[in-house]
Structure formats: structure tokens, C-alpha cells
Design a protein around this motif. Structure first.
Motif, PDB file in Angstrom:
ATOM      1  N   ALA A 150     -16.087   1.404   7.692  1.00  0.00           N
ATOM      2  CA  ALA A 150     -15.205   0.810   6.691  1.00  0.00           C
ATOM      3  C   ALA A 150     -15.142   1.674   5.434  1.00  0.00           C
ATOM      4  O   ALA A 150     -14.056   1.860   4.851  1.00  0.00           O
ATOM      5  N   ILE A 151     -16.268   2.216   5.006  1.00  0.00           N
ATOM      6  CA  ILE A 151     -16.294   3.077   3.815  1.00  0.00           C
ATOM      7  C   ILE A 151     -15.455   4.330   4.054  1.00  0.00           C
ATOM      8  O   ILE A 151     -14.721   4.781   3.169  1.00  0.00           O
ATOM      9  N   ARG A 178     -12.907   4.594   6.160  1.00  0.00           N
ATOM     10  CA  ARG A 178     -11.497   4.195   6.161  1.00  0.00           C
ATOM     11  C   ARG A 178     -10.987   3.967   4.738  1.00  0.00           C
ATOM     12  O   ARG A 178      -9.876   4.381   4.386  1.00  0.00           O
ATOM     13  N   GLU A 179     -11.776   3.286   3.918  1.00  0.00           N
ATOM     14  CA  GLU A 179     -11.357   3.032   2.533  1.00  0.00           C
ATOM     15  C   GLU A 179     -11.120   4.330   1.777  1.00  0.00           C
ATOM     16  O   GLU A 179     -10.151   4.447   1.011  1.00  0.00           O
ATOM     17  N   VAL A 199      -7.803   5.815   2.937  1.00  0.00           N
ATOM     18  CA  VAL A 199      -6.663   5.079   2.390  1.00  0.00           C
ATOM     19  C   VAL A 199      -6.472   5.408   0.914  1.00  0.00           C
ATOM     20  O   VAL A 199      -5.340   5.608   0.441  1.00  0.00           O
ATOM     21  N   SER A 200      -7.573   5.490   0.164  1.00  0.00           N
ATOM     22  CA  SER A 200      -7.478   5.848  -1.256  1.00  0.00           C
ATOM     23  C   SER A 200      -6.838   7.225  -1.414  1.00  0.00           C
ATOM     24  O   SER A 200      -6.006   7.440  -2.310  1.00  0.00           O
TER      25      SER A 200
END
Length: 386
Positions: free
Chosen positions: A174-175, A177-178, A181-182
Motif C-alpha cells: 500500500a505504501i 502504491r501511495e 499515485v502521489s
């Protein structure tokens, strides 16, 4: 001008050349073959009965960043204060006077990739270097050559014990992916401003997002530390979601998912080879990993992961994969031509006319424990070893 004559030349692009000559001028191979006319005034070195190979390439190490002899004083590979440090640059941590560079040359290793360790989800930008030079600027071959990422137990161990994410594999993914996306949003803002939104302020630079942006733009690969098959497939899953170029680093259980890696044309850098089950993720270590990857059609190189395995044992590492069933030809290619292709290092990994003169003279076959490196030609310099 320099001529090495009488050697058995492993060109890595065809048949070996028996009793051949390599003619070098200004750091480049200008002729290579059995019957070469040697211009007058040329320095001639007879290497009769010796083997000449391209300089070996270690596709994954931490040389110069986890320095020989030193402990905390020379330990500059893991910034264990933030799981996201993509903006860190290996070139700012490398000490050219690390004694391991001398060991590399004595082991026939002329090109290395070095970079951050695997404490962080994103650890920083990696560099390809020559193993000879006074400064990092002298040594750089390609920078950046990839952005280091890590999945599996290492980030969990570093941050989970402090009640900070990632505490689970889900959080690690998740980190990552975040962060991607950022960076996508950052790129979009930059593009919108360039394409006409001049009435707005130019977006402030963000070094972290710029680094991740190079991956999103496919300028460099995401090089993902992943041992277990499930972590390998998580890396593959995220790469497909974001259309990334990736390289699987270590790929210890690659043999379990070799067909999938081959189908998606995802390369790997396997190793360290000379190791035991030092941690849980190495439970599935298998000396036949290279054999199964070769059979499936996966493009791969072999690493030492120095200092996990001393860098001078790169040839030995490749030789041991032959014991595991990998063909001798592919094993040698995995530390020369295939490593160069996988890393995008043009002009290295082969011995042929027009290529850079980056070569090693061995007393015997590189995989023979009794063989010694006698001469190394690197960066227009001829180095000799007793």
C-alpha cells in the motif's frame, strides 16, 4: 596502441577465438581475431595459454556504501528513518577508496551496480560504476540505473517493531502504491502547468516525487528486492497496475514463478548464491534456480550482493550455478553480456570490434578455483596482478 596476443578469447557473441589477438587503441577494440596485422610501434603483451574475457559485471551490490573494515563509520546503505527515501542517491554515499574495489579488480569485476539496502520500501537511486577511479565522477557508467524498492521481511522488521508502517506485507504494498499515485499527481500538475496553466504558480519541486516520476515515465526500472514467490508476484502485480519496468532483485524463489516472469518478459538478478538460509525468506533457496529460469526463458544476471558475498567471488558464484544445472555458457553470460543487456550498459559485456576495451586476462577458466586474474584493462588503464 596495445595488442594482447596468443590468448583464448571468450567474445560472448559467438565462438571463442583460439590463439587470438585483441588490438586496442584509445580504450576501444579496433581489431579482434586470429590473424591480426599489428602496426609497428604497438605494445605487445603475449598471453599465450591464457583466457581473455570481458570484464565481469556485478549487477547488484552495495560496494562503496557498506565499506570494508568499518562498521557504523562506513555504513551508508540504509537510511532507516523513513520507509520512503526515493530521492537518496547512491553516488553520494560511495567511497571510491573502499578496499572492496581493489578486491573487485583482483576478481575480474570491472563494472558494478551499487545502491541502497532493503530497509525501506523505496530506498534510493542506484548507480553503475567502474571499479577503478579516484572519484565517483571518474567511475560513473550510468546513473541512475534504477530505483531501489523492497518488499518482504526487511521493511517490516525495521519499521514494524517501532509501531510504524509497514507492519505487514499489505502495508508495504500500500505504501508503494501511495507513493506511485502521489508521483502520478505530481507529474500531472507539472504537465498542466507546462501545457498552458501559466496563470497558476509553477508547482514546487519535490525530489522524492521526481525520482519516482522517472520510474513512472519508464526512464529507469523499479528494482524490487523480493525473495519469496508471493513477494515477487506482488511486485509484478504493482508493476502491471502502473505500467512500470521492473527488475526482480534476488528472486530466490523465482523458479516457482519462472513461467510467469518469462510470459511477462520480467528480468531478474539472482543471488547471493554463496549463502545459507540466513533468514526466513531464504527457506526456499535452490542452487537450481538459474537452471529453471533459463529453461523458462527468463533473462537474468547473477549478483554477489556484496558485502553479503565478497565481490571477488562473482565468478565463483556463477560457477556454482553450473553445479545446479545451469549451462556454463549462460552462467558466464549472466555476469557479462546478459548482465550488460539487462542493465542497458551499451559497449560492455562482449569482446568485439568497436566495443570498449574492458577485459580480463585469466590464468585459466574463470570458473576454475585455481584460476587467477593476471591483467585487467579498464578505463584505458592496464593493471597487472601477481
Amino acid at each position: 596502441m596495445l595488442a594482447l596476443t596468443g590468448g583464448n578469447i571468450f567474445t560472448m557473441v559467438g565462438d571463442n577465438i583460439e590463439n587470438g589477438t585483441v588490438l586496442i587503441k584509445d580504450g576501444n577494440i579496433i581489431e579482434i581475431g586470429e590473424s591480426i596485422a599489428i602496426p609497428s610501434g604497438t605494445e605487445i603483451i603475449r598471453v599465450n595459454g591464457r583466457i581473455i574475457t570481458p570484464g565481469l559485471i556485478d549487477a547488484h551490490s552495495h560496494i562503496g556504501m557498506f565499506e570494508e573494515i568499518y562498521r557504523v563509520e562506513g555504513d551508508d546503505g540504509n537510511e532507516m528513518t523513513d520507509p520512503l527515501t526515493p530521492h537518496l542517491r547512491a553516488i553520494d554515499a560511495v567511497n571510491p577508496e573502499d578496499l572492496a574495489f581493489q578486491d573487485a579488480l583482483k576478481g575480474g569485476v570491472t563494472t558494478v551496480v551499487t545502491g541502497p539496502g532493503s530497509a525501506n520500501i523505496l530506498g534510493g537511486e542506484m548507480a553503475a560504476l567502474k571499479t577503478w577511479g579516484k572519484t565517483v565522477e571518474d567511475m560513473i557508467v550510468k546513473f541512475p540505473i534504477g530505483l531501489k524498492a523492497a518488499l518482504g521481511e526487511n521493511p517490516k522488521r525495521v519499521y514494524g517493531t517501532t509501531s510504524k508502517a509497514p507492519h505487514t506485507r499489505m502495508a508495504s504494498a500500500a505504501i508503494l502504491r501511495e507513493a506511485l499515485v502521489s508521483a502520478q499527481n505530481y507529474i500531472k500538475k507539472q504537465e498542466n502547468w507546462i501545457n498552458g496553466e501559466k496563470d497558476k504558480h509553477e508547482p514546487e519541486r519535490d525530489l522524492k516525487l521526481e525520482s519516482i516520476g522517472r520510474v513512472l515515465k519508464r526512464e529507469i526500472p523499479l528494482r524490487v528486492h523480493a525473495h519469496r514467490a508471493d513477494d515477487i508476484m506482488t511486485a509484478v502485480r504493482i508493476a502491471r497496475e502502473f505500467d512500470l519496468k521492473i527488475i526482480i532483485e534476488h528472486c530466490t524463489e523465482g523458479y516457482k514463478v519462472a513461467d510467469e516472469l518469462a510470459r511477462l518478459n520480467i528480468p531478474a538478478i539472482i543471488g547471493p548464491i554463496i549463502t545459507n538460509r540466513a533468514k526466513v525468506e531464504l527457506q526456499g533457496i535452490n542452487l537450481s534456480n538459474g537452471k529453471y529460469l533459463e529453461k523458462a526463458g527468463v533473462n537474468f544476471a547473477i549478483m554477489t550482493d556484496h558485502p553479503v558475498v565478497p565481490i571477488q567471488y562473482l565468478a565463483l558464484s556463477a560457477g556454482l550455478t553450473v553445479q545446479g544445472g545451469l549451462s556454463e555458457k549462460t552462467a558466464l553470460q549472466a555476469i557479462t553480456v546478459n548482465a550488460a543487456k539487462l542493465l542497458g550498459l551499451n559497449g560492455l559485456g562482449t569482446l568485439e570490434k568497436g566495443q570498449k576495451a574492458d577485459l580480463v586476462v585469466w590464468s585459466g577458466h574463470p570458473f576454475d578455483l585455481r584460476s587467477k586474474v593476471e591483467l585487467v584493462y579498464i578505463n584505458c588503464n592496464l593493471l597487472s596482478f601477481d
